[in-house]
Motif scaffolding. Structure first.
Motif, PDB file in Angstrom:
ATOM      1  N   LYS A 106      16.995  14.965 -89.985  1.00  0.00           N
ATOM      2  CA  LYS A 106      17.891  15.686 -89.146  1.00  0.00           C
ATOM      3  C   LYS A 106      17.299  17.023 -89.204  1.00  0.00           C
ATOM      4  O   LYS A 106      16.650  17.572 -90.051  1.00  0.00           O
ATOM      5  CB  LYS A 106      19.381  16.202 -89.429  1.00  0.00           C
ATOM      6  CG  LYS A 106      20.111  14.628 -89.618  1.00  0.00           C
ATOM      7  CD  LYS A 106      21.590  15.036 -89.944  1.00  0.00           C
ATOM      8  CE  LYS A 106      22.520  13.740 -89.737  1.00  0.00           C
ATOM      9  NZ  LYS A 106      23.881  14.011 -90.049  1.00  0.00           N
ATOM     10  N   GLU A 154      11.414   9.511 -87.563  1.00  0.00           N
ATOM     11  CA  GLU A 154      12.361   9.593 -86.538  1.00  0.00           C
ATOM     12  C   GLU A 154      13.261  10.569 -86.602  1.00  0.00           C
ATOM     13  O   GLU A 154      13.988  10.849 -87.686  1.00  0.00           O
ATOM     14  CB  GLU A 154      13.101   8.355 -86.194  1.00  0.00           C
ATOM     15  CG  GLU A 154      14.078   8.204 -85.093  1.00  0.00           C
ATOM     16  CD  GLU A 154      14.846   6.794 -85.023  1.00  0.00           C
ATOM     17  OE1 GLU A 154      15.478   6.629 -84.263  1.00  0.00           O
ATOM     18  OE2 GLU A 154      14.291   5.948 -85.755  1.00  0.00           O
ATOM     19  N   GLU A 186      16.757  12.216 -86.124  1.00  0.00           N
ATOM     20  CA  GLU A 186      18.317  11.530 -85.654  1.00  0.00           C
ATOM     21  C   GLU A 186      19.073  12.656 -85.012  1.00  0.00           C
ATOM     22  O   GLU A 186      19.766  12.317 -84.064  1.00  0.00           O
ATOM     23  CB  GLU A 186      18.950  11.018 -87.124  1.00  0.00           C
ATOM     24  CG  GLU A 186      20.210  10.465 -86.925  1.00  0.00           C
ATOM     25  CD  GLU A 186      20.946  10.245 -88.162  1.00  0.00           C
ATOM     26  OE1 GLU A 186      22.290  10.345 -88.366  1.00  0.00           O
ATOM     27  OE2 GLU A 186      20.356  10.324 -89.259  1.00  0.00           O
ATOM     28  N   GLU A 187      19.047  13.647 -85.374  1.00  0.00           N
ATOM     29  CA  GLU A 187      19.938  14.826 -84.884  1.00  0.00           C
ATOM     30  C   GLU A 187      19.094  16.134 -85.011  1.00  0.00           C
ATOM     31  O   GLU A 187      18.681  16.421 -85.873  1.00  0.00           O
ATOM     32  CB  GLU A 187      21.226  14.778 -85.510  1.00  0.00           C
ATOM     33  CG  GLU A 187      22.000  15.937 -85.140  1.00  0.00           C
ATOM     34  CD  GLU A 187      23.478  15.903 -86.054  1.00  0.00           C
ATOM     35  OE1 GLU A 187      24.477  16.836 -85.630  1.00  0.00           O
ATOM     36  OE2 GLU A 187      23.510  15.270 -86.878  1.00  0.00           O
ATOM     37  N   ALA A 193      17.289  12.494 -79.737  1.00  0.00           N
ATOM     38  CA  ALA A 193      18.042  12.876 -80.798  1.00  0.00           C
ATOM     39  C   ALA A 193      19.425  13.350 -80.456  1.00  0.00           C
ATOM     40  O   ALA A 193      19.457  13.873 -79.109  1.00  0.00           O
ATOM     41  CB  ALA A 193      17.450  13.852 -81.764  1.00  0.00           C
ATOM     42  N   LYS A 194      20.309  12.990 -81.117  1.00  0.00           N
ATOM     43  CA  LYS A 194      21.735  13.448 -80.969  1.00  0.00           C
ATOM     44  C   LYS A 194      21.558  15.095 -80.974  1.00  0.00           C
ATOM     45  O   LYS A 194      20.878  15.797 -81.826  1.00  0.00           O
ATOM     46  CB  LYS A 194      22.617  13.131 -81.971  1.00  0.00           C
ATOM     47  CG  LYS A 194      23.987  13.817 -81.994  1.00  0.00           C
ATOM     48  CD  LYS A 194      24.986  13.309 -83.049  1.00  0.00           C
ATOM     49  CE  LYS A 194      26.302  14.173 -83.059  1.00  0.00           C
ATOM     50  NZ  LYS A 194      27.033  13.720 -84.381  1.00  0.00           N
ATOM     51  N   CYS A 235      16.876  16.613 -94.277  1.00  0.00           N
ATOM     52  CA  CYS A 235      16.943  17.362 -93.302  1.00  0.00           C
ATOM     53  C   CYS A 235      15.861  18.611 -93.337  1.00  0.00           C
ATOM     54  O   CYS A 235      15.314  18.925 -94.595  1.00  0.00           O
ATOM     55  CB  CYS A 235      18.340  17.978 -93.305  1.00  0.00           C
ATOM     56  SG  CYS A 235      18.720  18.802 -94.535  1.00  0.00           S
TER      57      CYS A 235
END
Length: 338
Positions: free
Chosen positions: A2, A48, A50-51, A80-81, A108
């Motif tokens: 993140k 990757e 994710e958010e 991503a979110k 993160c």
């Protein structure tokens, strides 16, 4: 992975350009600063995403109503979110991260949207954390770190005497977002402030004392976007990086009438150049028209009309109109000098 992006500051040092556009959404070489920041992080972490969680200020602090939509669109570009949180009160760097507490879990990266960077290292995701640093000539103006055998042994905020020249640039990796959140929560619950704010450096030092091992990620270029001249220089450096990478930033539909483009430059869609010489190190965003002008080392936003100008080290905002022979100008959105 993140990414948390605190960006609630109003960017007062970059006025008048930030009166209508938040500083992290200022366009540099065709892309918003915050989008380029996320791209830089993605190239280093090789994970990757994710958010992406953005922490912005309220509309009362000058953030336009469409800011959330623009940020969610940036997250979407990375698959991503997207999450947007509001920091209603400026209570420090740690508090800004705390506003995104619902997104603080797992690995993160925290990146304050004031600077861009280029790095040639690979992040060790097995470390407890990493702090991006850059060697500087005047460490007393920054937070710095001390190292021993590659591990950070101390965090010092704006040291009066020399202890290290490795300045913290505002980008951090944490293996556990949960541990980061717990330490910030402890600061807030116990009202442990420094200069009336909850400081991230206190959180880092507490984690270190508990046994967390932080490494450094050194960067080769650290580009500031805080004021007009550094922002123009950031545009220059970004254009150089893009050019060296072999990227063509001149739109195919640019209209050239008795005009010349000297690379590197970014020229956006539907730009018309008449009797003009553009470059090097010039960005002109879409739907702009330049006539009978010479422009070098400048940052021009979208929907701008320029005529009879000789510009160098200039920054001109969206929808502006400029007709004259002044140099080193700084013109905000919707300004007209004719």
């Amino acid at each position: 992975m993140k990414i948390i992006v605190p960006m609630a500051g109003i960017g007062s040092r970059l006025r008048p350009h930030t009166l209508t556009v938040p500083k992290p959404l200022t366009v540099i070489a065709g892309k918003p600063i915050v989008q380029r920041l996320v791209e830089d992080i993605a190239s280093v972490i090789d994970e990757e995403i994710e958010e992406i969680a953005f922490v912005i200020g309220s509309s009362a602090k000058g953030f336009p109503s469409d800011t959330k939509e623009k940020l969610l669109n940036i997250a979407d570009k990375f698959g991503a979110k997207g999450s947007v949180y509001i920091q209603h009160e400026a209570l420090g760097t740690a508090h800004a991260i705390y506003c995104a507490k619902e997104s603080l879990s797992g690995p993160c990266v925290v990146a304050y949207a004031d600077t861009l960077f280029k790095a040639d290292f690979t992040l060790d995701v097995h470390a407890d954390g990493a702090i991006w640093v850059k060697e500087v000539e005047n460490p007393s103006a920054f937070g710095v770190v001390k190292l021993e055998n590659g591990i950070i042994t101390d965090f010092i905020e704006k040291p009066k005497n020399f202890v290290s020249d490795l300045a913290i640039i505002g980008i951090y990796y944490f293996k556990s977002g949960e541990k980061l959140l717990a330490e910030i929560q402890y600061l807030i619950d116990n009202d442990l402030k420094e200069n009336n704010e909850y400081q991230l450096t206190n959180v880092l030092e507490s984690l270190r004392q508990q046994g967390a091992k932080f490494i450094t990620g050194k960067v080769i270029s650290w580009m500031d976007c805080g004021k007009k001249d550094p922002t123009i220089d950031t545009n220059k450096q970004t254009l150089e990086f893009e050019h060296l990478a072999g990227n063509n930033l001149v739109s195919d539909d640019v209209v050239l009438e008795n005009s010349e483009i000297i690379q590197p430059c970014y020229i956006g869609e539907n730009v018309v150049l008449k009797d003009s010489k553009i470059g090097p190190y010039v960005s002109i965003d879409k739907n702009s028209t330049v006539t009978n002008s010479t422009i070098t080392n400048s940052l021009i936003q979208k929907n701008v009309t320029i005529s009879n100008a000789n510009l160098e080290n200039a920054m001109i905002g969206n929808h502006a109109k400029y007709n004259g022979e002044f140099t080193s100008v700084s013109i905000g959105d919707y300004t007209e000098i004719t």
